[in-house]
Motif scaffolding. Structure first.
Motif, PDB file in Angstrom:
ATOM      1  N   LEU A 130       0.935  -0.837   0.173  1.00  0.00           N
ATOM      2  CA  LEU A 130      -0.290   0.290  -0.014  1.00  0.00           C
ATOM      3  C   LEU A 130       0.990   1.415   0.089  1.00  0.00           C
ATOM      4  O   LEU A 130       1.782   1.480   0.512  1.00  0.00           O
ATOM      5  CB  LEU A 130      -1.254  -0.193   1.304  1.00  0.00           C
ATOM      6  N   ARG A 131       0.683   2.477  -0.433  1.00  0.00           N
ATOM      7  CA  ARG A 131       1.047   3.491  -1.231  1.00  0.00           C
ATOM      8  C   ARG A 131       0.623   5.243  -1.633  1.00  0.00           C
ATOM      9  O   ARG A 131      -0.394   4.679  -2.239  1.00  0.00           O
ATOM     10  CB  ARG A 131       2.450   3.087  -2.180  1.00  0.00           C
ATOM     11  N   ALA A 132       1.156   5.590  -1.135  1.00  0.00           N
ATOM     12  CA  ALA A 132       0.369   7.030  -2.007  1.00  0.00           C
ATOM     13  C   ALA A 132       0.930   8.046  -2.420  1.00  0.00           C
ATOM     14  O   ALA A 132       2.243   7.385  -2.668  1.00  0.00           O
ATOM     15  CB  ALA A 132       0.069   8.023  -0.765  1.00  0.00           C
ATOM     16  N   VAL A 133       0.535   8.676  -3.340  1.00  0.00           N
ATOM     17  CA  VAL A 133       1.333   8.810  -5.039  1.00  0.00           C
ATOM     18  C   VAL A 133       0.720  10.606  -5.061  1.00  0.00           C
ATOM     19  O   VAL A 133      -0.728  10.492  -4.574  1.00  0.00           O
ATOM     20  CB  VAL A 133       1.026   8.276  -5.686  1.00  0.00           C
ATOM     21  N   PRO A 134       0.988  11.488  -4.819  1.00  0.00           N
ATOM     22  CA  PRO A 134       2.802  11.064  -4.465  1.00  0.00           C
ATOM     23  C   PRO A 134       3.119  11.595  -3.583  1.00  0.00           C
ATOM     24  O   PRO A 134       4.433  10.888  -3.839  1.00  0.00           O
ATOM     25  CB  PRO A 134       3.257  13.126  -5.563  1.00  0.00           C
ATOM     26  N   SER A 135       2.775  11.716  -2.333  1.00  0.00           N
ATOM     27  CA  SER A 135       3.288  10.877  -1.279  1.00  0.00           C
ATOM     28  C   SER A 135       2.435  10.959   0.102  1.00  0.00           C
ATOM     29  O   SER A 135       1.581  11.011  -0.416  1.00  0.00           O
ATOM     30  CB  SER A 135       4.060  12.648  -1.016  1.00  0.00           C
ATOM     31  N   SER A 136       2.505  10.509   0.975  1.00  0.00           N
ATOM     32  CA  SER A 136       1.985  10.156   1.828  1.00  0.00           C
ATOM     33  C   SER A 136       2.479  11.761   3.090  1.00  0.00           C
ATOM     34  O   SER A 136       0.760  10.753   4.440  1.00  0.00           O
ATOM     35  CB  SER A 136       2.570   9.033   3.011  1.00  0.00           C
ATOM     36  N   VAL A 137       2.844  12.548   2.860  1.00  0.00           N
ATOM     37  CA  VAL A 137       2.409  13.908   3.803  1.00  0.00           C
ATOM     38  C   VAL A 137       1.559  14.664   2.572  1.00  0.00           C
ATOM     39  O   VAL A 137       2.733  14.665   1.513  1.00  0.00           O
ATOM     40  CB  VAL A 137       3.993  13.865   3.595  1.00  0.00           C
ATOM     41  N   VAL A 138       0.699  15.107   2.625  1.00  0.00           N
ATOM     42  CA  VAL A 138      -0.138  16.004   1.705  1.00  0.00           C
ATOM     43  C   VAL A 138      -0.718  16.836   2.190  1.00  0.00           C
ATOM     44  O   VAL A 138      -1.183  17.438   3.334  1.00  0.00           O
ATOM     45  CB  VAL A 138      -1.459  15.068   0.991  1.00  0.00           C
ATOM     46  N   THR A 139      -0.484  18.406   1.668  1.00  0.00           N
ATOM     47  CA  THR A 139      -0.773  19.446   2.299  1.00  0.00           C
ATOM     48  C   THR A 139      -2.369  19.457   1.908  1.00  0.00           C
ATOM     49  O   THR A 139      -2.855  18.965   1.209  1.00  0.00           O
ATOM     50  CB  THR A 139      -0.396  21.048   1.377  1.00  0.00           C
ATOM     51  N   GLY A 149      -6.367  20.334   0.930  1.00  0.00           N
ATOM     52  CA  GLY A 149      -6.632  20.826  -0.419  1.00  0.00           C
ATOM     53  C   GLY A 149      -6.235  19.773  -1.278  1.00  0.00           C
ATOM     54  O   GLY A 149      -6.548  20.236  -2.497  1.00  0.00           O
ATOM     55  N   LYS A 150      -5.350  19.473  -0.486  1.00  0.00           N
ATOM     56  CA  LYS A 150      -4.760  18.782  -2.753  1.00  0.00           C
ATOM     57  C   LYS A 150      -5.029  17.506  -2.804  1.00  0.00           C
ATOM     58  O   LYS A 150      -5.711  16.864  -2.327  1.00  0.00           O
ATOM     59  CB  LYS A 150      -2.936  18.769  -2.116  1.00  0.00           C
ATOM     60  N   GLN A 151      -4.489  17.006  -3.838  1.00  0.00           N
ATOM     61  CA  GLN A 151      -5.137  15.078  -4.543  1.00  0.00           C
ATOM     62  C   GLN A 151      -4.090  14.664  -3.934  1.00  0.00           C
ATOM     63  O   GLN A 151      -2.286  14.537  -3.638  1.00  0.00           O
ATOM     64  CB  GLN A 151      -5.758  15.205  -5.339  1.00  0.00           C
ATOM     65  N   VAL A 152      -4.601  13.119  -3.745  1.00  0.00           N
ATOM     66  CA  VAL A 152      -3.635  12.258  -3.313  1.00  0.00           C
ATOM     67  C   VAL A 152      -4.862  10.792  -3.800  1.00  0.00           C
ATOM     68  O   VAL A 152      -5.895  10.633  -4.390  1.00  0.00           O
ATOM     69  CB  VAL A 152      -3.318  12.025  -1.659  1.00  0.00           C
ATOM     70  N   THR A 153      -3.768   9.848  -4.261  1.00  0.00           N
ATOM     71  CA  THR A 153      -4.027   8.404  -4.655  1.00  0.00           C
ATOM     72  C   THR A 153      -3.159   7.451  -3.643  1.00  0.00           C
ATOM     73  O   THR A 153      -2.222   7.664  -4.082  1.00  0.00           O
ATOM     74  CB  THR A 153      -3.942   8.105  -6.306  1.00  0.00           C
ATOM     75  N   ILE A 154      -3.993   6.571  -3.344  1.00  0.00           N
ATOM     76  CA  ILE A 154      -4.340   5.389  -2.389  1.00  0.00           C
ATOM     77  C   ILE A 154      -3.891   4.186  -3.734  1.00  0.00           C
ATOM     78  O   ILE A 154      -5.211   3.728  -3.688  1.00  0.00           O
ATOM     79  CB  ILE A 154      -4.517   5.247  -0.618  1.00  0.00           C
TER      80      ILE A 154
END
Length: 237
Positions: A7-16, A18-23
């Motif tokens: 399991l990983r997060a893209v672009p990072s597991s530390v996210v500002t 309001g920004k987007q993330v994909t797990i």
């Protein structure tokens, strides 16, 4: 047995915030379905209706919020059965707390190669913990906040040995023990400059000492950042 998914997060597991993330849950090619779990959810499972993507092994969060922070894990089902759970992914959301955090060096920002420096992360907010980041990656274990009794709470981080083959640029964050994934806004940046080695100083000294009637200088300056170009001139008579 079945292989454990990753399991990983893209672009990072530390996210500002309001920004987007994909797990992303990565399993074998014969995986038929994926299940995602989050600490604190009923039965821990994340309903599939919360998945905003057609790819069954991904969760896309278009605008992350503080409630998205937390610990996640996943598993998959294949013809051979259900896999064990992945390792836990800790998803951190920064910018949740607005109280200012300041990062400073307890000594010079110029550090001799191989040397150490202490960085101070502080705030007037009573954060329980501070954490140090280097180039947007977690650099240290969290440090408990210390009350200085002057209205400032702080933690000290020892950094080193520094080397000239990488950039030493830091920020820090504050957060609370009872909810360790939402973090403050980032502090200011502190960048350490790695000075030339003692051997280089000795070479310069040797030039000056042996060529009594000569002038030695460096362009553009005598103090430069690691891996920057420099020209050393010697004008003898």
């Amino acid at each position: 047995g079945l292989s454990k998914p990753t399991l990983r997060a893209v672009p990072s597991s530390v996210v500002t915030i309001g920004k987007q993330v994909t797990i992303i849950c990565e399993g074998p090619p014969n995986a038929m379905e994926y299940h995602f779990y989050k600490e604190g959810n009923p039965d821990f499972q994340i309903p599939t209706t919360h998945q905003d993507t057609e790819e069954k092994n991904k969760i896309f969060i278009s605008s992350i919020r503080s409630h998205n922070a937390g610990q996640y894990w996943c598993c998959y089902k294949s013809p051979a059965g259900t896999s064990e759970h992945s390792d836990t992914l800790e998803l951190v959301v920064t910018g949740v707390y607005s109280s200012k955090v300041t990062l400073s060096s307890m000594s010079s920002h110029v550090v001799t190669s191989g040397g150490y420096v202490t960085l101070q992360c502080s705030s007037q907010e009573e954060y329980n913990s501070f954490i140090l980041m280097k180039e947007d990656q977690i650099f240290s274990m969290p440090m408990a906040s210390q009350n200085t009794y002057t209205g400032v709470f702080q933690a000290l981080f020892r950094v080193g040995p520094v080397t000239p083959n990488q950039r030493w640029r830091f920020t820090c964050y504050g957060y609370y023990w009872n909810s360790s994934q939402p973090w403050s806004f980032p502090s200011n940046h502190v960048e350490l400059l790695v000075s030339v080695s003692q051997e280089m100083h000795l070479i310069f000294f040797y030039f000056v000492w042996t060529l009594h009637n000569s002038t030695i200088w460096a362009e553009p300056v005598t103090l430069i950042t690691s891996e920057s170009p420099i020209t050393v001139w010697c004008d003898g008579t």
